[in-house]
Design a protein around this motif. Structure first.
Motif, PDB file in Angstrom:
ATOM      1  N   LEU A  69       0.801  -1.218   0.000  1.00 17.71           N
ATOM      2  CA  LEU A  69       0.000   0.000   0.000  1.00 17.71           C
ATOM      3  C   LEU A  69       0.840   1.278   0.000  1.00 17.71           C
ATOM      4  O   LEU A  69       0.556   2.183  -0.791  1.00 17.71           O
ATOM      5  N   PRO A  70       1.880   1.395   0.835  1.00 14.13           N
ATOM      6  CA  PRO A  70       2.683   2.627   0.762  1.00 14.13           C
ATOM      7  C   PRO A  70       3.351   2.831  -0.592  1.00 14.13           C
ATOM      8  O   PRO A  70       3.370   3.955  -1.114  1.00 14.13           O
ATOM      9  N   ALA A  93      12.169   3.110  -2.612  1.00 14.15           N
ATOM     10  CA  ALA A  93      11.254   1.965  -2.537  1.00 14.15           C
ATOM     11  C   ALA A  93      11.826   0.871  -1.634  1.00 14.15           C
ATOM     12  O   ALA A  93      11.087   0.239  -0.871  1.00 14.15           O
ATOM     13  N   VAL A  94      13.146   0.673  -1.689  1.00 11.66           N
ATOM     14  CA  VAL A  94      13.779  -0.320  -0.811  1.00 11.66           C
ATOM     15  C   VAL A  94      13.633   0.107   0.652  1.00 11.66           C
ATOM     16  O   VAL A  94      13.354  -0.733   1.523  1.00 11.66           O
ATOM     17  N   PHE A  95      13.809   1.390   0.933  1.00  8.96           N
ATOM     18  CA  PHE A  95      13.624   1.867   2.304  1.00  8.96           C
ATOM     19  C   PHE A  95      12.186   1.667   2.776  1.00  8.96           C
ATOM     20  O   PHE A  95      11.953   1.328   3.937  1.00  8.96           O
ATOM     21  N   ILE A  96      11.234   1.859   1.892  1.00  9.71           N
ATOM     22  CA  ILE A  96       9.833   1.635   2.256  1.00  9.71           C
ATOM     23  C   ILE A  96       9.602   0.165   2.597  1.00  9.71           C
ATOM     24  O   ILE A  96       8.927  -0.164   3.571  1.00  9.71           O
ATOM     25  N   PHE A  99      11.218  -0.470   6.019  1.00  7.81           N
ATOM     26  CA  PHE A  99      10.398   0.058   7.116  1.00  7.81           C
ATOM     27  C   PHE A  99       9.121  -0.751   7.296  1.00  7.81           C
ATOM     28  O   PHE A  99       8.659  -0.967   8.421  1.00  7.81           O
ATOM     29  N   GLY A 100       8.523  -1.230   6.199  1.00  9.91           N
ATOM     30  CA  GLY A 100       7.355  -2.103   6.302  1.00  9.91           C
ATOM     31  C   GLY A 100       7.692  -3.408   6.984  1.00  9.91           C
ATOM     32  O   GLY A 100       6.932  -3.909   7.813  1.00  9.91           O
ATOM     33  N   ALA A 101       8.850  -3.975   6.640  1.00  9.01           N
ATOM     34  CA  ALA A 101       9.284  -5.224   7.277  1.00  9.01           C
ATOM     35  C   ALA A 101       9.555  -5.002   8.764  1.00  9.01           C
ATOM     36  O   ALA A 101       9.232  -5.855   9.596  1.00  9.01           O
TER      37      ALA A 101
END
Length: 123
Positions: A69-70, A93-96, A99-101
């Motif tokens: 979703l983000p 996108a990798v940072f997102i 952070f999601g993980a």
């Protein structure tokens, strides 16, 4: 909340927020749609965990809510297009995803913390 009247109140308030944002603000339609998508996922998230659904459904909802979703909302809003270098967009996108993980890992670890309070012994 799956069988509660609060579910209907939540959906009505979500719809009311979207209507009020459209009527009384100068917010772009893309931002209003993004807010509506996030509200829908909040509703699905609470529904999936209040009902006794399949574990795979819960895993899918968690992964979609915290990772998919983000990235989708940022792609929809065109945030990734604002970077001059495509590698910066990929790094973002990798940072997102990281952070999601981390958010999913935190939720899993918090599930192990249980506070038991026996109020019968207090009387």
């Amino acid at each position: 909340m799956s069988r509660s009247p609060l579910r209907l109140i939540t959906l009505i308030s979500f719809f009311g927020i979207i209507v009020l944002l459209k009527l009384f603000t100068n917010i772009s339609w893309n931002i209003i749609v993004s807010i509506a998508i996030i509200m829908i996922f909040l509703e699905v998230f609470t529904f999936a965990f209040e009902t006794e659904g399949h574990d795979l459904l819960k895993i899918f909802v968690i992964l979609t809510s915290f990772v998919g979703l983000p990235i989708f909302v940022l792609l929809y809003l065109g945030i990734f297009n604002s970077f001059s270098n495509p590698l910066i967009s990929l790094l973002f996108a990798v940072f997102i995803v990281i952070f999601g993980a981390m958010a999913i890992f935190t939720i899993v670890k918090l599930n192990y913390v249980e506070i038991e309070y026996d109020w019968i012994d207090e009387k």
